[in-house]
Design a protein around this motif. Structure first.
Motif, PDB file in Angstrom:
ATOM      1  N   ILE A 202       0.875  -1.184   0.000  1.00 26.97           N
ATOM      2  CA  ILE A 202       0.000   0.000   0.000  1.00 26.97           C
ATOM      3  C   ILE A 202       0.907   1.227   0.000  1.00 26.97           C
ATOM      4  N   TRP A 203       1.078   1.804  -1.188  1.00 23.60           N
ATOM      5  CA  TRP A 203       1.991   2.929  -1.376  1.00 23.60           C
ATOM      6  C   TRP A 203       1.255   4.254  -1.576  1.00 23.60           C
ATOM      7  N   SER A 204      -0.049   4.196  -1.798  1.00 27.72           N
ATOM      8  CA  SER A 204      -0.810   5.405  -2.117  1.00 27.72           C
ATOM      9  C   SER A 204      -2.271   5.221  -1.716  1.00 27.72           C
ATOM     10  N   VAL A 205      -3.017   6.299  -1.784  1.00 29.92           N
ATOM     11  CA  VAL A 205      -4.452   6.224  -1.505  1.00 29.92           C
ATOM     12  C   VAL A 205      -5.124   5.291  -2.508  1.00 29.92           C
ATOM     13  N   GLU A 206      -4.676   5.344  -3.752  1.00 31.78           N
ATOM     14  CA  GLU A 206      -5.244   4.469  -4.775  1.00 31.78           C
ATOM     15  C   GLU A 206      -4.987   2.999  -4.444  1.00 31.78           C
ATOM     16  N   ASP A 207      -3.789   2.699  -3.965  1.00 29.45           N
ATOM     17  CA  ASP A 207      -3.481   1.322  -3.555  1.00 29.45           C
ATOM     18  C   ASP A 207      -4.397   0.888  -2.420  1.00 29.45           C
ATOM     19  N   TRP A 208      -4.601   1.788  -1.455  1.00 29.96           N
ATOM     20  CA  TRP A 208      -5.478   1.449  -0.328  1.00 29.96           C
ATOM     21  C   TRP A 208      -6.891   1.147  -0.814  1.00 29.96           C
ATOM     22  N   LYS A 209      -7.379   1.940  -1.742  1.00 32.16           N
ATOM     23  CA  LYS A 209      -8.728   1.702  -2.258  1.00 32.16           C
ATOM     24  C   LYS A 209      -8.824   0.337  -2.936  1.00 32.16           C
ATOM     25  N   ARG A 210      -7.808  -0.018  -3.712  1.00 32.55           N
ATOM     26  CA  ARG A 210      -7.809  -1.323  -4.372  1.00 32.55           C
ATOM     27  C   ARG A 210      -7.689  -2.446  -3.352  1.00 32.55           C
ATOM     28  N   GLU A 218     -11.073  -3.668   6.726  1.00 36.11           N
ATOM     29  CA  GLU A 218     -11.300  -2.319   7.220  1.00 36.11           C
ATOM     30  C   GLU A 218     -10.024  -1.735   7.795  1.00 36.11           C
ATOM     31  N   HIS A 219      -9.200  -2.586   8.424  1.00 34.90           N
ATOM     32  CA  HIS A 219      -7.999  -2.131   9.102  1.00 34.90           C
ATOM     33  C   HIS A 219      -6.759  -2.453   8.267  1.00 34.90           C
ATOM     34  N   ILE A 220      -5.771  -1.561   8.335  1.00 33.46           N
ATOM     35  CA  ILE A 220      -4.556  -1.758   7.549  1.00 33.46           C
ATOM     36  C   ILE A 220      -3.315  -1.462   8.383  1.00 33.46           C
ATOM     37  N   MET A 221      -2.206  -2.061   7.953  1.00 30.63           N
ATOM     38  CA  MET A 221      -0.892  -1.727   8.508  1.00 30.63           C
ATOM     39  C   MET A 221      -0.027  -1.251   7.347  1.00 30.63           C
ATOM     40  N   LEU A 222       0.603  -0.100   7.514  1.00 31.25           N
ATOM     41  CA  LEU A 222       1.448   0.496   6.492  1.00 31.25           C
ATOM     42  C   LEU A 222       2.911   0.355   6.867  1.00 31.25           C
ATOM     43  N   GLY A 223       3.735  -0.056   5.907  1.00 33.03           N
ATOM     44  CA  GLY A 223       5.159  -0.217   6.151  1.00 33.03           C
ATOM     45  C   GLY A 223       5.968   0.735   5.299  1.00 33.03           C
ATOM     46  N   ARG A 224       6.611   0.171   4.270  1.00 40.78           N
ATOM     47  CA  ARG A 224       7.484   0.990   3.424  1.00 40.78           C
ATOM     48  C   ARG A 224       6.728   2.143   2.765  1.00 40.78           C
ATOM     49  N   GLY A 225       5.452   1.920   2.458  1.00 40.36           N
ATOM     50  CA  GLY A 225       4.677   2.984   1.830  1.00 40.36           C
ATOM     51  C   GLY A 225       4.581   4.230   2.686  1.00 40.36           C
ATOM     52  N   LEU A 226       4.482   4.040   3.986  1.00 42.21           N
ATOM     53  CA  LEU A 226       4.381   5.173   4.906  1.00 42.21           C
ATOM     54  C   LEU A 226       5.735   5.829   5.127  1.00 42.21           C
ATOM     55  N   VAL A 227       6.796   5.036   5.128  1.00 43.32           N
ATOM     56  CA  VAL A 227       8.143   5.603   5.269  1.00 43.32           C
ATOM     57  C   VAL A 227       8.474   6.453   4.040  1.00 43.32           C
ATOM     58  N   ALA A 228       8.053   5.988   2.863  1.00 47.26           N
ATOM     59  CA  ALA A 228       8.339   6.706   1.623  1.00 47.26           C
ATOM     60  C   ALA A 228       7.410   7.895   1.403  1.00 47.26           C
ATOM     61  N   ARG A 229       6.231   7.863   2.034  1.00 47.14           N
ATOM     62  CA  ARG A 229       5.250   8.950   1.917  1.00 47.14           C
ATOM     63  C   ARG A 229       4.722   9.199   3.328  1.00 47.14           C
ATOM     64  N   PRO A 230       5.423  10.024   4.132  1.00 47.00           N
ATOM     65  CA  PRO A 230       5.118  10.147   5.558  1.00 47.00           C
ATOM     66  C   PRO A 230       3.704  10.574   5.908  1.00 47.00           C
ATOM     67  N   ASP A 231       2.996  11.177   4.963  1.00 49.24           N
ATOM     68  CA  ASP A 231       1.617  11.579   5.248  1.00 49.24           C
ATOM     69  C   ASP A 231       0.603  10.600   4.671  1.00 49.24           C
ATOM     70  N   LEU A 232       1.036   9.392   4.294  1.00 52.17           N
ATOM     71  CA  LEU A 232       0.121   8.434   3.673  1.00 52.17           C
ATOM     72  C   LEU A 232      -1.023   8.056   4.603  1.00 52.17           C
ATOM     73  N   ALA A 233      -0.740   7.818   5.878  1.00 54.99           N
ATOM     74  CA  ALA A 233      -1.812   7.468   6.819  1.00 54.99           C
ATOM     75  C   ALA A 233      -2.818   8.613   6.924  1.00 54.99           C
ATOM     76  N   ARG A 234      -2.317   9.826   6.968  1.00 56.10           N
ATOM     77  CA  ARG A 234      -3.214  10.989   7.046  1.00 56.10           C
ATOM     78  C   ARG A 234      -4.051  11.121   5.777  1.00 56.10           C
ATOM     79  N   GLN A 235      -3.440  10.846   4.622  1.00 56.14           N
ATOM     80  CA  GLN A 235      -4.178  10.899   3.362  1.00 56.14           C
ATOM     81  C   GLN A 235      -5.289   9.850   3.327  1.00 56.14           C
TER      82      GLN A 235
END
Length: 319
Positions: A202-210, A218-235
């Motif tokens: 999950i690298w982007s909002v689009e990835d999360w939607k897919r 409903e629940h997710i854990m973000l790894g490298r995607g969040l490190v590479a895009r620090p505001d991904l969880a907020r997005q």
């Protein structure tokens, strides 16, 4: 919906946990795995890897921290889990997903997915050893070299007492090669009554939607995607709430880099600090063209004062 920051050994230490959780959108985070072999670890060792235990088991931003243990001895893991709770951990997480060869050779991480009975015993022992109000959770992959046993392993964890299960939707053999097999997440959820978190790619909002569409999670854990895009969880949190998604600019990123650098210099050795900055910067190049230029400028630089100059902060040399 809960969004968690993954426990990535050698990458997401207390410094990066602090910086990332300040951005927002993260509901909880996990320590790098704490390896348990054949002895009771010392409080000092726990505090080294999880200094947040000294501040209420949360980051400075108030995001709860979970202690993650890795090992194969049910009794020893249970004893160390009990100690972690005494030190303030509000949740105990168990690692059955690490794909590293050195870890697997010592019967830790994903290799234990070959032994579902042992998974069950480990969770049972830890569950009995910690206070009833403290949840015990688990993180797993789909299997070692095949996902054929994923449902058996998930069932073993849930029946052992896991309050929820995070599933990295790849096998150990897959490593981090795309794609993540999100289609297995609903199959796992069908055989357990506890919540299942989706993890992987999950690298982007689009990835999360897919991912949500395919996995139903409903629940997710973000790894490298969040490190590479620090505001991904907020997005993602904004998208989930139907709000406008505003991406963090490089200008907004810079104070985070400066904070990360100052903490690294204060807590790490002079040889370690530049390496950790470059490690994070290399991941930021995925989303920020400016990070590419800065990474190349820093690539061979090791002097603390020169690194500070290149990233635009006053030198913060050790006393």
């Amino acid at each position: 919906m809960q969004i968690a920051l993954a426990p990535m050994e050698g990458l997401v230490d207390n410094i990066l946990r602090d910086v990332l959780t300040r951005v927002g959108g993260i509901d909880w985070c996990v320590t790098e795995f704490i390896r348990v072999n054949d002895r009771l670890l010392t409080p000092a060792y726990f505090h080294k890897l999880a200094p947040e235990l000294l501040q209420g088991a949360q980051t400075a931003a108030g995001v709860p921290l979970r202690v993650q243990l890795l090992g194969s001895d049910p009794v020893c893991l249970a004893e160390n889990a009990a100690l972690a709770c005494e030190l303030g951990s509000q949740v105990i997480d168990l690692n059955f997903g690490c794909p590293a060869k050195t870890v697997n050779k010592s019967r830790g991480g994903a290799v234990l997915l070959k032994e579902p009975e042992l998974l069950n015993r480990i969770v049972e022992h830890v569950r009995r050893a910690v206070p009833a109000h403290i949840p015990v959770t688990a993180k797993m992959r789909l299997g070692f070299d095949s996902p054929d046993g994923a449902l058996v392993c998930a069932t073993a964890l849930a029946e052992g007492g896991a309050a929820h299960i995070v599933v990295h939707a790849r096998t150990k053999t897959d490593g981090y090669k795309p794609p993540a097999h999100w289609e297995w997440i609903p199959r796992v959820q069908d055989v357990v009554s506890v919540p299942v978190f989706a993890n992987g790619d999950i690298w982007s909002v689009e990835d999360w939607k897919r991912c949500r569409e395919i996995s139903g999670a409903e629940h997710i854990m973000l790894g490298r995607g969040l490190v590479a895009r620090p505001d991904l969880a907020r997005q993602i949190a904004a998208a989930r709430a139907g709000e406008d998604v505003v991406e963090m600019s490089w200008t907004q990123m810079q104070p985070m880099l400066h904070d990360f650098w100052r903490q690294s210099v204060a807590q790490l050795t002079e040889k370690q600090a530049p390496g950790r900055l470059k490690q994070w910067l290399a991941m930021l190049t995925r989303n920020y063209p400016q990070a590419v230029e800065l990474f190349h400028a820093l690539r061979r630089e090791t002097a603390l004062d020169k690194v500070a100059e290149l990233i635009g902060v006053q030198p913060a040399l050790k006393d």
